[in-house]
Design an enzyme around this catalytic site. Structure first.
Site, mmCIF file in Angstrom:
data_model
loop_
_atom_site.group_PDB
_atom_site.id
_atom_site.type_symbol
_atom_site.label_atom_id
_atom_site.label_comp_id
_atom_site.label_asym_id
_atom_site.label_seq_id
_atom_site.Cartn_x
_atom_site.Cartn_y
_atom_site.Cartn_z
ATOM 1 N N LYS A 115 -25.715 -55.720 123.131
ATOM 2 C CA LYS A 115 -24.743 -56.972 122.855
ATOM 3 C C LYS A 115 -25.292 -58.445 122.999
ATOM 4 O O LYS A 115 -24.761 -59.424 122.421
ATOM 5 C CB LYS A 115 -23.359 -56.520 123.680
ATOM 6 C CG LYS A 115 -22.635 -55.496 123.042
ATOM 7 C CD LYS A 115 -21.228 -55.572 123.021
ATOM 8 C CE LYS A 115 -20.679 -54.588 122.364
ATOM 9 N NZ LYS A 115 -19.271 -54.034 122.178
ATOM 10 N N LYS A 197 -25.357 -46.407 115.195
ATOM 11 C CA LYS A 197 -23.964 -45.751 115.470
ATOM 12 C C LYS A 197 -22.735 -46.468 114.622
ATOM 13 O O LYS A 197 -22.919 -47.522 114.351
ATOM 14 C CB LYS A 197 -23.424 -46.006 117.115
ATOM 15 C CG LYS A 197 -22.238 -45.614 117.646
ATOM 16 C CD LYS A 197 -21.997 -46.246 118.967
ATOM 17 C CE LYS A 197 -21.121 -47.442 118.550
ATOM 18 N NZ LYS A 197 -20.004 -47.795 119.902
ATOM 19 N N LYS A 200 -17.109 -50.371 115.142
ATOM 20 C CA LYS A 200 -15.790 -51.118 114.688
ATOM 21 C C LYS A 200 -16.259 -52.465 114.362
ATOM 22 O O LYS A 200 -15.489 -53.293 113.604
ATOM 23 C CB LYS A 200 -14.462 -50.957 115.225
ATOM 24 C CG LYS A 200 -14.523 -51.453 116.671
ATOM 25 C CD LYS A 200 -13.152 -51.510 117.503
ATOM 26 C CE LYS A 200 -13.072 -50.624 118.496
ATOM 27 N NZ LYS A 200 -13.273 -50.907 119.728
HETATM 28 P P1 ATP Z 1 -17.350 -52.223 119.563
HETATM 29 O O1 ATP Z 1 -17.943 -52.295 117.993
HETATM 30 O O2 ATP Z 1 -16.371 -53.449 119.610
HETATM 31 O O3 ATP Z 1 -18.487 -52.116 120.440
HETATM 32 P P2 ATP Z 1 -16.917 -49.529 119.306
HETATM 33 O O4 ATP Z 1 -16.432 -49.075 117.938
HETATM 34 O O5 ATP Z 1 -18.177 -49.100 119.924
HETATM 35 O O6 ATP Z 1 -16.542 -50.844 119.605
HETATM 36 P P3 ATP Z 1 -15.126 -49.067 121.636
HETATM 37 O O7 ATP Z 1 -13.981 -49.473 121.876
HETATM 38 O O8 ATP Z 1 -16.189 -49.547 122.490
HETATM 39 O O9 ATP Z 1 -15.683 -48.914 120.366
HETATM 40 O O10 ATP Z 1 -15.037 -47.460 121.928
HETATM 41 C C1 ATP Z 1 -13.875 -46.622 122.108
HETATM 42 C C2 ATP Z 1 -14.193 -45.096 122.249
HETATM 43 O O11 ATP Z 1 -14.758 -44.591 121.066
HETATM 44 C C3 ATP Z 1 -15.372 -45.049 123.368
HETATM 45 O O12 ATP Z 1 -15.117 -43.642 124.159
HETATM 46 C C4 ATP Z 1 -16.895 -44.779 122.603
HETATM 47 O O13 ATP Z 1 -17.624 -43.897 123.282
HETATM 48 C C5 ATP Z 1 -16.165 -44.043 121.252
HETATM 49 N N1 ATP Z 1 -16.987 -44.386 120.219
HETATM 50 C C6 ATP Z 1 -17.249 -45.557 119.343
HETATM 51 N N2 ATP Z 1 -18.005 -45.470 118.534
HETATM 52 C C7 ATP Z 1 -18.339 -44.119 118.378
HETATM 53 C C8 ATP Z 1 -19.192 -43.473 117.559
HETATM 54 N N3 ATP Z 1 -19.706 -43.901 116.304
HETATM 55 N N4 ATP Z 1 -19.125 -41.778 117.531
HETATM 56 C C9 ATP Z 1 -18.442 -41.497 118.561
HETATM 57 N N5 ATP Z 1 -17.877 -41.982 119.464
HETATM 58 C C10 ATP Z 1 -17.641 -43.451 119.392
#
Ligand code: ATP
Ligand code: LTN
Length: 332
Positions: A115, A197, A200
């Protein structure tokens, strides 16, 4: 453990539209614990402001994330669903845990490194101490298990180290939690770059399938998903795009990779991509309908936020009080 019951705790940031990665890696698994465990699922708005948020959007997404929790099967009668900033003990315990966390430990966190590379104009102290706030979330509720995607494993492991360090100095304060990583959906990859990965906050909306995308959009995104020049649907090293699509198909249908390979033998990628889009859209349709219903009743969502905050505060207050006493803070 709380009142002789095992505790499950997790959180999701209201930092963007939720993706099928969030769904398959985390939220879908939360309800597995509702019967046997005491469960707390939090909308972590304080974590979200470690990167700049538009206030109106943050507010809207906080309601949406709570509505989505319920739409994904979390019954508010059986799970404590609440918003982090409504329970001030999180921020207070986070400060205390900062004093039990080493600079070197925080510097090694890969999410911080990623980040800070992505937001090089805003490498704030909150982004750096993000994991101590997450540790406070977890430890306030004497949590046993933390269902998360694999990207959060390192943070839960740091939380364990902090809890053990604190317990060594002040015995019997915190339960030491275990991360629970769902095997199948632990890391859903981007459709545009399957070595990354699915996230969002990705700027390319075609790389990401959102839980709330309509059927046509979902099918169009899967059709465009990056694959390889082979034509055979099989799980193998170097076939990141197909491996990811097979993982998603498997998560939605419960079929093994061998079954999927047999099902699509002699058929091309086009057929397979269409099938992935169909099962994904069909699985999300009831979630979307329930989400719309929940979101339309703002009054009920606010009542739920209040109930959730009251329930969570009761336990949070207990743990924070115990910690403050052990540290030698004067009670008045
Ligand atoms: P950001 O992009 O804002 O960092 P993010 O999509 O990584 O957000 P978080 O709110 O940080 O989402 O994660 C919420 C939950 O979803 C966490 O338990 C995280 O491990 C899981 N998660 C996020 N992205 C994935 C993915 N691509 N595959 C599996 N689990 C995920
Ligand atoms: N850091 C997590 C969100 C999060 C969380 C938590 C997860 C905040 N507090 C407590 C589990 C337990 C993330 O970025 N996905």
């Amino acid at each position: 453990m709380l009142n002789d019951r095992l505790v499950s705790y997790s959180g999701v940031q209201p930092s963007g539209n939720l993706t099928i990665g969030n769904y398959l890696g985390a939220i879908r698994n939360f309800s597995l614990y509702s019967e046997k465990y005491k469960t707390f699922y939090c909308v972590v708005d304080e974590h979200a402001i470690t990167v700049r948020q538009n206030p109106a959007e943050l507010r809207r997404r906080t309601y949406e994330t709570l509505a989505l929790y319920m739409a994904c099967g979390l019954d508010p009668e059986k799970n404590t669903l609440y918003v982090q900033s409504h329970v001030h003990e999180h921020a207070e315990l986070a400060w205390i845990l900062n004093c039990f966390t080493m600079f070197g430990e925080l510097s090694r966190m890969t999410q911080f490194k990623d980040k800070s590379a992505k937001h090089s104009d805003n490498i704030n102290a909150g982004l750096f101490t993000y994991p101590t706030l997450m540790a406070a979330d977890i430890l306030l509720y004497q949590t046993d298990v933390v269902p998360v995607g694999i990207d959060q494993k390192q943070h839960v492991e740091l939380c364990r180290d902090i809890a053990e360090r604190f317990n060594q100095i002040h015995p019997n304060t915190f339960t030491v939690p275990e991360p629970i990583i769902s095997q199948s959906g632990k890391k859903i990859m981007s459709l545009a770059d399957p070595t990354k990965k699915m996230s969002k906050s990705d700027e390319n909306a075609n790389a990401v399938v959102y839980i709330l995308d309509d059927k046509d959009t979902i099918i169009r995104k899967f059709k465009r998903a990056v694959t390889d020049s082979d034509t055979c649907v099989r799980f193998a090293e170097g076939k990141d795009g197909i491996n990811n699509l097979m993982t998603i198909y498997s998560c939605f249908t419960d079929k093994s990779f061998e079954e999927i390979e047999r099902e699509f033998e002699g058929r091309g990628y086009g057929d397979f991509k269409m099938a992935v889009g169909e099962v994904c859209a069909d699985a999300l349709a009831p979630v979307q309908a329930e989400f719309a219903r929940r979101l339309s009743d703002k009054g009920e969502l606010e009542a739920q936020m209040k109930r959730g905050a009251e329930e969570a505060s009761y336990y949070a207050r207990r743990t924070l009080g115990k910690v403050q006493k052990k540290l030698g803070f004067v009670k008045i």
